[in-house]
Write an enzyme that holds these catalytic residues in place. Structure first.
Site, PDB file in Angstrom:
ATOM      1  N   TRP A   1       0.831  -1.213   0.000  1.00 26.89           N
ATOM      2  CA  TRP A   1       0.000   0.000   0.000  1.00 26.89           C
ATOM      3  C   TRP A   1       0.862   1.258   0.000  1.00 26.89           C
ATOM      4  CZ3 TRP A   1      -1.721   2.684   5.007  1.00 26.89           C
ATOM      5  CH2 TRP A   1      -0.719   2.597   5.986  1.00 26.89           C
ATOM      6  N   ASP A   2       2.204   1.085  -0.036  1.00 31.93           N
ATOM      7  CA  ASP A   2       3.109   2.230   0.145  1.00 31.93           C
ATOM      8  C   ASP A   2       2.924   3.333  -0.894  1.00 31.93           C
ATOM      9  OD1 ASP A   2       4.050  -0.266   1.249  1.00 31.93           O
ATOM     10  OD2 ASP A   2       5.807   0.827   1.949  1.00 31.93           O
TER      11      ASP A   2
ATOM     12  N   GLU B   1       0.260  -4.024  12.037  1.00 28.70           N
ATOM     13  CA  GLU B   1       0.311  -5.460  11.733  1.00 28.70           C
ATOM     14  C   GLU B   1       0.453  -6.339  12.966  1.00 28.70           C
ATOM     15  OE1 GLU B   1       3.616  -5.642   8.996  1.00 28.70           O
ATOM     16  OE2 GLU B   1       2.278  -5.114   7.350  1.00 28.70           O
TER      17      GLU B   1
ATOM     18  N   LYS C   1       2.281  -1.496  15.832  1.00 23.68           N
ATOM     19  CA  LYS C   1       3.539  -1.431  15.091  1.00 23.68           C
ATOM     20  C   LYS C   1       3.699  -0.040  14.486  1.00 23.68           C
ATOM     21  CE  LYS C   1       5.966  -3.470  11.158  1.00 23.68           C
ATOM     22  NZ  LYS C   1       5.858  -4.273   9.951  1.00 23.68           N
TER      23      LYS C   1
HETATM   24  C1  BGC Z   1       4.951  -2.109   6.964  1.00 25.19           C
HETATM   25  C2  BGC Z   1       3.883  -1.990   5.883  1.00 25.19           C
HETATM   26  C3  BGC Z   1       4.562  -1.682   4.567  1.00 25.19           C
HETATM   27  C4  BGC Z   1       5.620  -2.706   4.256  1.00 25.19           C
HETATM   28  C5  BGC Z   1       6.360  -2.421   2.980  1.00 25.19           C
HETATM   29  C6  BGC Z   1       5.973  -3.131   6.550  1.00 25.19           C
HETATM   30  O1  BGC Z   1       6.977  -3.189   7.500  1.00 25.19           O
HETATM   31  O2  BGC Z   1       4.370  -2.491   8.176  1.00 25.19           O
HETATM   32  O3  BGC Z   1       2.983  -0.977   6.230  1.00 25.19           O
HETATM   33  O4  BGC Z   1       3.615  -1.676   3.548  1.00 25.19           O
HETATM   34  O5  BGC Z   1       6.545  -2.757   5.311  1.00 25.19           O
HETATM   35  O6  BGC Z   1       7.025  -1.200   3.045  1.00 25.19           O
END
Ligand code: BGC
Length: 812
Positions: A369-370, A508, A629
């Site tokens: 989703w970044d 998460e 997190k």
């Molecule tokens: C984060 C996610 C992110 C992913 C990729 C994870 O550590 O919790 O929000 O999309 O990394 O950057």
């Protein structure tokens, strides 16, 4: 001639303006992999890590070349179970240039005695450069100067210029220039038990002066063709040299023999062309690679148009800051790496924005989703790049609809992690390096990725005015996403509300209610409020469509009035839990969880960013605690203004009087309970403080983000790839918080909050097809527009008109 005496002057050549350069003045084994990531050259089509030409994958080095969209999915047996991983493939390594003196074997100059070293990434021109002076065991001193580019002009070209100067000897030297297809994906230690071999040799050989190699990925069957041509000069004159072809499975190279004389410069120019079977309008990648390589004859042929193209990109995206050397450099570094990952060439590439760039193998090059953090950057300077990346999502709409259907939902549910074909690529089991054990991974329940895609389409359309995109592609995605959310929301007669079950928020750590057998949570506030927002938006967008378009889309997706009625109902009745102190409960049950003894864990482990792994290794679970997190509830304020949130809550029957108080209370509550295990969290915390006028804390979060990749402050993550979301996020903070640019009310507003020590901040931005030149000093904003007509900007609620040629000065 160059001698040991005048070496220093020569060495300094190329020392230019500091703020455009990332420079290292000594070789450092411990930092080398980090520097390789940070010195990656790329052009959106491919990225190549800044590994020294003479090195192979080892503890210190990791050469990696990644081509956008080239993935390969292979099985591995883990605990008796076949699991599949889809990897961004480490493609053949086009970098190798090695050299040896006399009868000695090949030794990397970095393994000799290094007398002098400089490594530099020239961001303005897109060039990675190295100077090494080394002495071998026989006392022979050699200087090596290399320059490397990934052409931003023609993305199928790469080139290296490699100069060798013997400083105190006359000897026969041998130079080996090769393309190495004997490579695997071994960039991330944690994945080493998984299958890492992806390439199969198809053909290799030498025709005329060109080396060619073709390989296929083992499962996705993507053909990758690389050609190279090596030219040798002595003091700028073409030099004839004896060449011997060397072959080893999928590696081939030529060894060039030269009698080298003291003080003379021997230049090796290695020109490379790269094509794959995924390239649009290319029927035969081998032929295309061959054709391209025959068109160029020198490093300069590739270099000059490349530099010009980089300059034109910087004309759009350069932010100038005076008063802060570090942030100036970092802002350019982040801009550079974003453009190395997705560029103007993406219009011809069917690939998404990998969270870790084309810079390494973390998260297997997947797309999450970044984009939500990344697209504002592109929207401002290169909306056509956002469009290309959204088209990648459009082409995977069918897969998203299938994914929704397979899970019992309607509409389009985009996968949490995805790669090439739009399927869900999130692992089912996850390796915990703390316990050394595999455990279940439910993170695919982060359905909120479909909120991000909706938001991105909407933002892109509203900032670019690209109605063609909206009418031809965007609207279908928006409606199918709206349809998905309406189908996952269930009405409960007993509560009189809609509820969304079985999801995870951006945090998460929380995977399910404590003790529950069912994965996921109920009524994640971020999800529910954004769903209310997006359904309302969808209804407005439908209303605003031209009749013809509206009719067509309604027919195409067979949209029924009963559906839109339900959408409307959800905007009034989706469940959001808020306590008497106006704390928005992250999900149903969050407020009843136990408090964690943070001090105890900090004392015990020091770094508790990955609290989930620590707790699980102790046979506990974060599900039981009020921990997060990363920003989850607070994400709302990253996407919507506090007043907008209050108005959504009002529709939902929650009467909040003071929008800023709502933010303040929730900020204070959640910040204490968040470990920032993802750096994205700090981006959110910094940016939302713009509403609370807390510049000091915002600055603290901001600098932590700005330092995170360049110094790898998370300890080992940047060596596996950049954090594209954080790189773009820091630029967002500069624009949205410090420059105070916003357009949430469909107007361009500028309400600066310059950090105390910044004297001036200037940039150009594109908004609704007009370029604005903005310069902010401590008390004034100067705006100039590049269009003929008169445009309006707003500051502190006041409207100012700006006419084309005349700059407007606004006191603030
Ligand atoms: C984060 C996610 C992110 C992913 C990729 C994870 O550590 O919790 O929000 O999309 O990394 O950057």
């Amino acid at each position: 001639a160059i001698s040991i005496k005048n070496l220093d002057n020569w060495f300094r050549k190329g020392v230019k303006e500091d703020s455009w350069h990332l420079t290292y003045y000594s070789f450092n084994k411990e930092e080398e992999k980090l520097r390789e990531t940070l010195c990656t050259v790329g052009n959106g089509y491919f990225g190549a890590r800044g590994c020294f030409e003479a090195e192979n994958a080892s503890e210190t080095h990791y050469p990696g070349t990644y081509i956008a969209g080239v993935y390969n999915k292979t099985p591995t047996l883990v605990r008796g179970r076949k699991i599949f991983n889809n990897d961004l493939v480490n493609c053949p390594n086009w970098l190798p240039i090695e050299f040896r003196i006399g009868n000695k074997g090949y030794i990397s100059p970095l393994n000799m005695e290094v007398l002098n070293y400089k490594q530099d990434l020239d961001m303005h021109n897109g060039i990675m450069e190295r100077f090494i002076t080394c002495r071998d065991s026989a006392g022979r001193i050699t200087t090596i100067h290399t320059r490397r580019i990934a052409s931003m002009f023609n993305p199928h070209y790469a080139a290296i210029q490699y100069e060798i100067i013997p400083l105190n000897y006359i000897e026969k030297i041998y130079i080996k220039s090769s393309i190495n297809g004997n490579v695997e994906n071994t960039g991330v230690d944690r994945y080493n038990n998984l299958n890492s071999s992806h390439l199969k040799l198809v053909s290799k050989g030498k025709t005329d002066d060109i080396l060619h190699l073709a390989v296929d990925t083992s499962h996705s069957k993507t053909r990758i063709a690389m050609n190279s041509k090596t030219i040798v000069y002595e003091n700028n004159s073409l030099k004839y040299a004896k060449r011997t072809l060397l072959e080893d499975r999928a590696k081939l190279g030529e060894e060039i023999e030269i009698i080298a004389k003291e003080g003379r410069i021997y230049t090796i120019e290695k020109l490379v062309s790269i094509y794959t079977s995924l390239d649009k309008n290319v029927s035969n990648p081998e032929e295309a690679a061959r054709e391209d390589i025959s068109k160029v004859n020198s490093f300069r042929d590739i270099l000059e148009p490349h530099i010009k193209t980089w300059h034109s990109l910087w004309r759009n995206a350069n932010i100038t800051i005076s008063g802060d050397r570090f942030i100036q450099k970092t802002a350019r570094l982040h801009t550079y790496h974003l453009l190395a990952t997705a560029s103007i060439h993406n219009k011809n590439i069917d690939a998404g924005m990998p969270a870790r760039g084309l810079h390494g193998e973390a998260y297997r090059g997947h797309i999450f989703w970044d984009e939500l953090f990344i697209f504002p950057f592109y929207n401002q300077y290169f909306p056509e790049i956002t469009r290309s990346l959204l088209m990648y999502r459009y082409r995977r709409l069918k897969a998203a609809k299938k994914y929704a259907g397979d899970n019992g939902y309607k509409g389009a549910m985009y996968p949490w992690q995805t790669a090439d074909d739009g399927s869900e690529e999130t692992q089912i089991i996850h390796y915990n390096p703390v316990s050394g054990k595999w455990g279940p991974d439910s993170s695919r329940r982060q359905r909120h990725v479909s909120i991000a895609i909706f938001y991105n389409i909407w933002e892109y359309c509203s900032t670019s005015n690209d109605l063609d995109f909206l009418h031809d592609y965007g609207i279908i995605m928006l409606l199918e996403i709206a349809r998905f959310w309406a189908s996952i929301a269930e009405y409960d007669e007993a509560t009189g509300k809609y509820h969304i079950k079985g999801v995870m928020g951006p945090d998460e750590y929380h995977e399910k209610a404590p003790g529950s057998k069912e994965d996921g949570l109920t009524d994640n506030a971020y999800t529910n409020i954004m769903v209310a927002w997006l359904l309302d938006k969808t209804l407005h967008i439908i209303d605003g469509l031209p009749q013809k378009v509206k009719k067509k889309v309604i027919k195409t997706i067979n949209l029924k009035p009963s559906e839109t009625d339900k959408w409307k109902a959800i905007t009034y009745k989706i469940n959001v839990i808020i306590d008497k102190n106006e704390i928005i409960s992250q999900f149903n049950g969050y407020l009843e969880l136990k408090e964690l003894n943070w001090e105890k864990y900090r004392k015990k482990y020091g770094n508790i960013k990955r609290l989930d792994r620590l707790l699980k290794a102790e046979k506990d679970t974060p599900d039981r605690y009020k921990v997060a997190k990363q920003a989850d509830t607070l994400m709302l304020f990253y996407l919507l203004a506090p007043e907008e949130i209050v108005s959504i809550l009002k529709n939902l029957g929650q009467d909040i009087k003071d929008a800023h108080k709502l933010l303040k209370e929730n900020y204070d509550y959640y910040v204490k309970r968040t470990s920032h295990g993802s750096t994205l969290s700090m981006i959110v915390h910094s940016n939302i403080l713009k509403y609370l006028k807390d510049s000091e804390t915002a600055w603290e979060w901001f600098t932590r983000c700005a330092r995170s990749d360049i110094y790898d402050t998370q300890g080992g993550t940047t060596i596996e790839g950049i954090h594209a979301g954080v790189m773009a996020g820091t630029l967002n903070i500069i624009m949205q918080n410090f420059a105070g640019i916003s357009h949430s009310r469909e107007k361009l507003e500028i309400n600066p909050r310059l950090p105390k020590h910044w004297n001036r901040l200037s940039f150009r931005i594109l908004y609704k097809e007009n370029w604005y030149n903005i310069e902010i000093t401590r008390s004034r904003i100067k705006v100039r527009v590049e269009s003929e007509g008169t445009l309006a900007v707003y500051s502190k609620g006041k409207r100012y008109t700006v006419a084309g040629s005349k700059p407007k000065t606004i006191q603030y």
